[in-house]
Write an enzyme that holds these catalytic residues in place. Structure first.
Site, short mmCIF file in Angstrom:
data_model
loop_
_atom_site.label_atom_id
_atom_site.label_comp_id
_atom_site.label_asym_id
_atom_site.label_seq_id
_atom_site.Cartn_x
_atom_site.Cartn_y
_atom_site.Cartn_z
N ARG A 143 16.29 4.44 14.69
CA ARG A 143 14.88 4.51 14.30
C ARG A 143 14.39 3.09 13.98
O ARG A 143 14.96 2.41 13.12
CB ARG A 143 14.73 5.39 13.05
CG ARG A 143 13.31 5.42 12.55
CD ARG A 143 13.12 6.16 11.24
NE ARG A 143 11.71 6.06 10.86
CZ ARG A 143 11.26 5.97 9.62
NH1 ARG A 143 12.08 6.02 8.60
NH2 ARG A 143 9.97 5.85 9.39
N TYR B 88 15.45 10.04 -1.17
CA TYR B 88 16.29 9.08 -1.88
C TYR B 88 16.77 9.63 -3.23
O TYR B 88 17.84 9.29 -3.69
CB TYR B 88 15.53 7.78 -2.13
CG TYR B 88 15.42 6.92 -0.89
CD1 TYR B 88 16.40 5.97 -0.58
CD2 TYR B 88 14.38 7.09 0.00
CE1 TYR B 88 16.33 5.20 0.56
CE2 TYR B 88 14.29 6.31 1.16
CZ TYR B 88 15.27 5.38 1.44
OH TYR B 88 15.19 4.62 2.58
N ASN C 226 11.97 11.41 4.20
CA ASN C 226 12.73 10.32 3.59
C ASN C 226 13.12 10.79 2.21
O ASN C 226 12.26 10.97 1.34
CB ASN C 226 11.87 9.06 3.45
CG ASN C 226 11.57 8.39 4.78
OD1 ASN C 226 12.06 8.84 5.82
ND2 ASN C 226 10.79 7.32 4.75
N HIS D 92 4.60 1.45 9.99
CA HIS D 92 5.51 1.43 8.85
C HIS D 92 5.02 0.35 7.87
O HIS D 92 5.59 -0.73 7.78
CB HIS D 92 6.94 1.15 9.31
CG HIS D 92 7.98 1.46 8.28
ND1 HIS D 92 9.01 2.37 8.46
CD2 HIS D 92 8.17 0.98 7.02
CE1 HIS D 92 9.77 2.42 7.38
NE2 HIS D 92 9.28 1.57 6.48
N GLU E 28 15.10 8.97 6.59
CA GLU E 28 15.68 7.93 5.72
C GLU E 28 16.46 8.59 4.59
O GLU E 28 16.05 9.63 4.05
CB GLU E 28 14.60 7.05 5.07
CG GLU E 28 14.01 6.02 5.97
CD GLU E 28 13.00 5.12 5.26
OE1 GLU E 28 13.22 4.77 4.07
OE2 GLU E 28 11.99 4.77 5.90
N GLU F 17 5.76 7.47 5.35
CA GLU F 17 5.50 7.58 3.91
C GLU F 17 4.04 7.35 3.53
O GLU F 17 3.74 6.39 2.79
CB GLU F 17 6.40 6.61 3.13
CG GLU F 17 7.89 6.86 3.30
CD GLU F 17 8.75 6.20 2.24
OE1 GLU F 17 8.24 5.31 1.54
OE2 GLU F 17 9.92 6.59 2.10
C1 NOJ Z 1 11.30 3.80 2.23
C2 NOJ Z 1 10.61 2.83 3.13
O1 NOJ Z 1 10.17 3.50 4.27
C3 NOJ Z 1 11.47 1.63 3.51
O2 NOJ Z 1 10.66 0.69 4.12
C4 NOJ Z 1 12.17 1.08 2.28
O3 NOJ Z 1 12.92 -0.05 2.58
C5 NOJ Z 1 13.06 2.17 1.71
N1 NOJ Z 1 12.22 3.26 1.28
C6 NOJ Z 1 13.89 1.73 0.51
O4 NOJ Z 1 13.07 1.46 -0.57
#
Ligand code: NOJ
Length: 529
Positions: A112, A345, A343, A157, A412, A202
């Protein structure tokens, strides 16, 4: 847990060490297999991700125009933790051959990456097409395909063309036409080979940082108003770009177009916290744009509409601060994606706010939600990032139930540290989240791709180069900017080859407990016989 047992046989003393893999309650970063298949299904794809501004460098090379990030980093060095810029970053614009070698080593099924709008269309529109910028992405796409690596391409992005400032960027609905023109150009130029597209990355982060926190371009502080207009224009520009593909390109190119959301899962803070708090938080974060696209109504979540409409009336406004989606737009937006990009985290605890210490208007005021974290969650280098793999599993199930089991691509998921090569923290995180994906698949979730973020150490926005997410370390001070493999990259490759979650030392995870049990039976028998 580790046991040492001594046994005596024929005057010899034997020492047996038993290691059990147990779940520790605190600071853990792991998840257990909950039954079902232990091998990822055929067709499930493993990849890695990056974005143009974070890795490419060559900020003004070959007729590229500045993006808002180029100008922001140049004019406000103080806004970046290490006073750095993405001017050079990992120099991927000049070093794709090195990137390709590393991708091949990883054995990923897809890569990606994002296209820099100002590299291919420096004047914003298609009047001038930058042949050298286009040639770079052609090279990337062709070489990936030649090596059996599928390109998954993000159109936007965060690196908005600086030129858009003149038009008030995402506060002006003319962005919709500009974005569709750009998307059309991408389909026409690369769509014969690119079959997986992501329109926006995002939107919530982009609009919150750009229009509330004012630490991302365009550096505007407009909570509860500009914030909502930005999200609205993201939604409409996505939907129109999707429709353009379906109308003009799909019959020939046969690809898929989706959008990527940043999303957390939420847990109740206290036992007495109402269930509504979790649902509200999910609706305000994921549902905000997911509900119009993947839901039944083609409109914003009803909870958001009623909260914001009511508050707007109370504030004496003649209309709602939440833009209105009329029937015509609902038709365009509803169903405007072939998959959902997520995404993931981290997660958070939620509770309902009893009083309103927040700015009015603002999303905190409208949503009435308070977020917090668990002090026992393991934290990464980045202040926002905690290891909560069960959150990913729950989230995938929530999406399955809420949105008719739509195809999900995890676009992500990743862990930050100081950049050390023996990055066991990253391995723990990767392993636990892959387990969450497998558990979700075993529970019927339609997850088809997993993307580790990031392929390379890169420019982490306002944190500069102080937080590293890469599977490969980039030696920034060397002339060749070597890509140096980390332990986590070796681990990920083992997973990809085996199509199973392997133990960090290379064995099959499910075997290691099994072997421990066998060994213990042997030792116990040995002891009593
Ligand atoms: C999401 C973002 O899309 C990416 O650009 C960023 O580096 C990561 N989060 C980590 O923070």
């Amino acid at each position: 847990m580790k046991y040492i047992i001594y046994t005596k046989y024929n005057n010899y003393i034997f020492k047996s060490v038993l290691i059990f893999h147990t779940t520790v309650a605190e600071n853990k970063c792991e998840l257990t297999h909950k039954g079902g298949i232990t091998r990822f299904p055929d067709g499930f794809a493993f990849g890695v991700g990056t974005s143009a501004y974070q890795i490419e460098g060559g900020w003004n090379a070959d007729d590229k125009a500045p993006s808002a990030w180029d100008n922001y980093t140049h004019r406000h060095r103080e806004a970046f933790l290490d006073w750095s810029t993405g001017d050079n970053a990992a120099e991927s614009y000049y070093r794709f051959e090195q990137d390709l070698e590393a991708l091949k080593k990883l054995k990923v099924n897809f890569y990606r990456f994002s296209i820099s709008w100002t590299r291919v269309l420096p004047q914003l529109t298609t009047e001038f097409k930058n042949a050298k910028g286009i040639a770079y992405y052609n090279k990337v796409i062709d070489q990936l395909l030649a090596n059996n690596i599928t390109p998954l391409v993000t159109m936007f992005h965060f690196d908005m063309p600086d030129e858009l400032y003149k038009y008030n960027a995402f506060l002006n609905s003319s962005i919709i036409d500009y974005f569709v023109m750009y998307a059309d150009f991408l389909y026409a130029t690369f769509g014969d080979r690119v079959k997986l597209w992501i329109t926006h990355n995002e939107p919530l982060q982009f609009c919150t940082k750009g229009y509330v926190e004012a630490n991302f371009p365009p550096l505007v502080h407009s909570p509860g108003v500009g914030h909502y207009i930005c999200m609205d224009n993201m939604l409409r520009s996505h939907a129109r770009a999707y429709r353009r593909y379906k109308e003009k390109y799909f019959s020939k190119q046969k690809g898929k177009v989706g959008i990527t959301f940043d999303v957390r899962f939420f847990f109740k803070k206290y036992r007495e916290t109402p269930d509504e708090a979790v649902e509200r938080a999910l609706q305000y974060e994921l549902g905000w744009l997911a509900e119009p696209i993947y839901g039944k109504t083609g409109n914003y979540p009803s909870i958001m509409k009623s909260d914001i409409d009511n508050n707007s009336w109370k504030e004496g406004l003649s209309g709602s601060r939440l833009p209105i989606i009329n029937n015509e737009w609902s038709q365009i937006i509803k169903g405007s994606a072939d998959f959902m990009g997520l995404n993931y985290y981290q997660s958070a605890y939620v509770d309902m706010a009893t009083n309103r210490p927040h700015e009015v208007p603002s999303i905190e005021y409208d949503s009435k939600i308070i977020f917090s974290r668990d002090e026992y969650w393991r934290r990464a280098k980045s202040g926002f990032l905690y290891c909560v793999p069960e959150g990913l599993e729950n989230l995938l199930k929530w999406v399955r139930d809420r949105y008719d089991n739509v195809e999900v691509i995890i676009t992500e998921n990743g862990w930050s540290d100081d950049g050390q090569l023996d990055d066991s923290g990253r391995i723990d995180y990767l392993k636990a989240h892959l387990q969450a994906v497998l558990n979700a698949i075993n529970d019927g979730c339609n997850v088809t791709h997993y993307t580790y973020w990031s392929f390379l150490d890169n420019f982490e926005w306002i944190m500069g180069y102080t937080e590293k997410f890469g599977l490969f370390y980039v030696n920034m001070s060397s002339v060749n900017k070597e890509r140096v493999i980390k332990d986590s990259a070796k681990y990920y490759t083992k997973v990809i080859k085996n199509r199973r979650i392997v133990a960090s030392n290379g064995g099959q995870q499910y075997c290691s407990n099994f072997v421990s049990v066998l060994l213990s039976v042997f030792v116990i028998l040995n002891f009593y016989l």
